[in-house]
Design an enzyme around this catalytic site. Structure first.
Site, PDB file in Angstrom:
ATOM      1  N   ASP A 215      91.717 -10.036  -0.764  1.00  0.00           N
ATOM      2  CA  ASP A 215      91.230 -11.705  -1.330  1.00  0.00           C
ATOM      3  C   ASP A 215      90.668 -10.780  -2.505  1.00  0.00           C
ATOM      4  OD1 ASP A 215      89.866 -13.418  -2.051  1.00  0.00           O
ATOM      5  OD2 ASP A 215      88.458 -13.774   0.116  1.00  0.00           O
TER       6      ASP A 215
ATOM      7  N   ASP B 151      94.210 -16.781  -4.262  1.00  0.00           N
ATOM      8  CA  ASP B 151      93.575 -14.605  -4.747  1.00  0.00           C
ATOM      9  C   ASP B 151      93.675 -14.646  -3.455  1.00  0.00           C
ATOM     10  OD1 ASP B 151      91.276 -17.069  -3.777  1.00  0.00           O
ATOM     11  OD2 ASP B 151      90.325 -15.606  -4.401  1.00  0.00           O
ATOM     12  N   GLU B 152      94.186 -15.483  -2.086  1.00  0.00           N
ATOM     13  CA  GLU B 152      94.272 -14.935  -0.777  1.00  0.00           C
ATOM     14  C   GLU B 152      95.317 -14.973   0.223  1.00  0.00           C
ATOM     15  OE1 GLU B 152      91.665 -16.085   1.615  1.00  0.00           O
ATOM     16  OE2 GLU B 152      91.046 -17.778   0.394  1.00  0.00           O
TER      17      GLU B 152
HETATM   18 MG   LIG Z   1      88.099 -14.605  -3.408  1.00  0.00          MG
END
Ligand SMILES: [Mg+2]
Length: 347
Positions: A10, A105-106
Site C-alpha cells: 500500500d 495504490d494498493e
Molecule cells: Mg494507500
C-alpha cells in the site's frame, strides 16, 4: 491446507506522494489532494504534515481548511497517478503473477509459490519497498501474513514506509491482542455494541459463542467469529484482463430525438471517466457508443471521433426514440509484463 503467504502492499498517501515527488516545494508543507471548498469538495488524500492537523481522507475540504488554514490544496491529476500506478503494478508482477489490485495504490500479492529470495516474505517486502522508491520515488508500506485480512492489518501497522511480517507461528498471539476495531467491517456502531459487552480485543471476542454472535450481528456474526480467530480463507484473485469499460442508462421515458440523446451524453461520459479513474485502467484506445431504440434494436458504434459525433452517427442508424444509451472504451492490452532477471540469492 498448507500455510499461505500473502503480501498487502500500500503506497503511503499516494496522490499526495506523487504531488510531493513532482514539486519539492510541497514536501515541507501540509498538503491535500481533493476538490475545492467552493465546489463542496472532499479531501482524497493528504500528506502526514496535514494529518498532524487532523486532516483526513473523505473529510469535506471546508472542514480541512478550518483545521489547517495553511493547507495547500491540489486538484487530483489522475492521468499522472495512473501512470505511476502502472509502474508499481508492473513491479508487483515481477514478483508474482498473482496480483490483485484494490485501487491505484494498493494490491494483494500471493507469494506462496515464489521461490526467489529463498521464499522469505520479509526479503520480498524489503525488495518491493526499495524498488518502488528507486523506480517511482514513492514509499510503500508492506504487510505479510498467512491471509488477506492480516496482511492488510500488517501493512497499516508501521505506516508510513512500514514493513510488518506476521509469520504463522506469531499469528495467534498477534490476533489475540488485536483491537476489534482493526477487524474489517467493524465500524463505530459495532465497536460500541461490543464495548457494552466489555469486548475490546479479539481474545475477549473469542469468548462469545458463534450462536451469540450470529444472534447479535446476523450474518456478520459468523465473519466476526472467524476474524477474531485470525481465519480468512479469501483467495487473492489476480485481475482479470478487462477488454472494455462502459456505463449505460435505461431511461424511465424514451428519449424522443437526437437532441435529447446529445443532452444525456455529458452525464454518461462523466460517469465513465470517474469509473476509469477509480479502477486505474491504462489509457483507452477506442471509444464506443451504444444505443437501444424503442423497438429494442441495438447498435454499437466504435470510433475515435468525439462523443457527440459518434452519438449522431449511431442514432442515425435507427433515427427513432431511444430506450438506453451507453458509452464505453476499449482498453489497450495490459502492460507487457517485464521479466527482468532478479537476483535470486542473497545480498
Ligand atoms: Mg494507500
Amino acid at each position: 491446507m498448507a500455510s499461505r503467504k500473502i503480501l498487502h502492499a500500500d503506497c503511503d498517501c499516494f496522490y499526495a506522494a506523487v504531488e510531493m515527488r513532482d514539486d519539492p516545494t510541497l514536501r515541507e508543507v501540509p498538503l491535500a489532494v481533493g476538490g475545492s471548498q467552493e465546489r463542496r469538495g472532499v479531501i482524497a488524500t493528504c500528506n502526514y504534515a496535514a494529518r498532524a492537523f487532523g486532516v483526513r481522507s473523505a473529510m469535506p475540504t471546508a472542514r480541512a481548511l478550518r483545521l489547517c488554514p495553511d493547507l495547500v490544496l491540489r486538484a487530483p491529476d489522475f492521468e499522472r497517478y495512473r501512470a505511476v500506478s502502472r509502474e508499481i503494478l508492473a513491479l508487483f508482477h515481477e514478483l508474482t503473477p498473482r496480483v490483485e489490485p484494490l485501487s491505484l495504490d494498493e494490491a494483494y500479492l500471493d507469494i506462496s509459490a515464489v521461490t526467489r529470495f529463498r521464499g522469505s516474505a520479509t526479503w520480498m517486502g524489503e525488495w518491493l519497498k526499495a524498488q518502488c522508491l528507486a523506480r517511482t520515488g514513492i514509499t510503500l508500506s508492506v504487510g505479510a501474513a498467512p491471509n488477506k485480512f492480516l496482511a492488510k492489518v500488517a501493512s497499516d501497522w508501521d505506516k508510513p514506509d512500514g514493513l510488518k511480517v506476521i509469520p504463522p507461528q506469531a499469528m495467534e498471539a498477534f490476533v489475540a491482542a488485536l483491537p476489534v476495531t482493526c477487524l474489517p467491517g467493524v465500524g463505530p456502531a459495532t465497536a460500541t455494541k461490543l464495548e457494552t459487552l466489555g469486548i475490546r480485543r479479539c481474545d475477549e471476542l473469542r469468548h462469545l459463542p458463534r450462536e451469540a454472535l450470529i444472534e447479535r450481528f446476523g450474518k456478520f456474526g459468523q465473519r466476526l467469529f472467524e476474524l477474531c480467530r485470525g481465519r480468512d480463507e479469501r483467495e487473492v484473485r489476480p485481475q482479470r484482463v478487462r477488454k472494455s469499460v462502459s456505463v449505460e442508462t435505461t431511461f424511465p421515458r424514451d428519449l424522443p430525438d437526437l437532441a435529447s440523446c446529445q443532452a444525456a451524453l455529458p452525464a454518461l461520459v462523466d460517469r465513465l471517466e470517474a469509473r476509469l479513474a477509480r479502477h486505474g485502467h491504462p489509457p483507452p484506445s477506442q471509444a464506443f457508443v451504444k444505443v437501444r431504440f424503442d423497438d429494442f434494436s441495438l447498435t454499437t458504434l466504435e470510433g475515435s471521433a468525439p462523443w457527440d459525433a459518434l452519438m449522431t452517427q449511431a442514432w442515425g442508424r435507427g433515427a427513432r426514440p431511444v430506450r438506453l444509451l451507453g458509452v464505453g472504451v476499449r482498453l489497450r492490452p495490459p502492460e507487457a509484463r517485464r521479466q527482468l532477471p532478479l537476483f535470486d540469492e542473497g545480498p
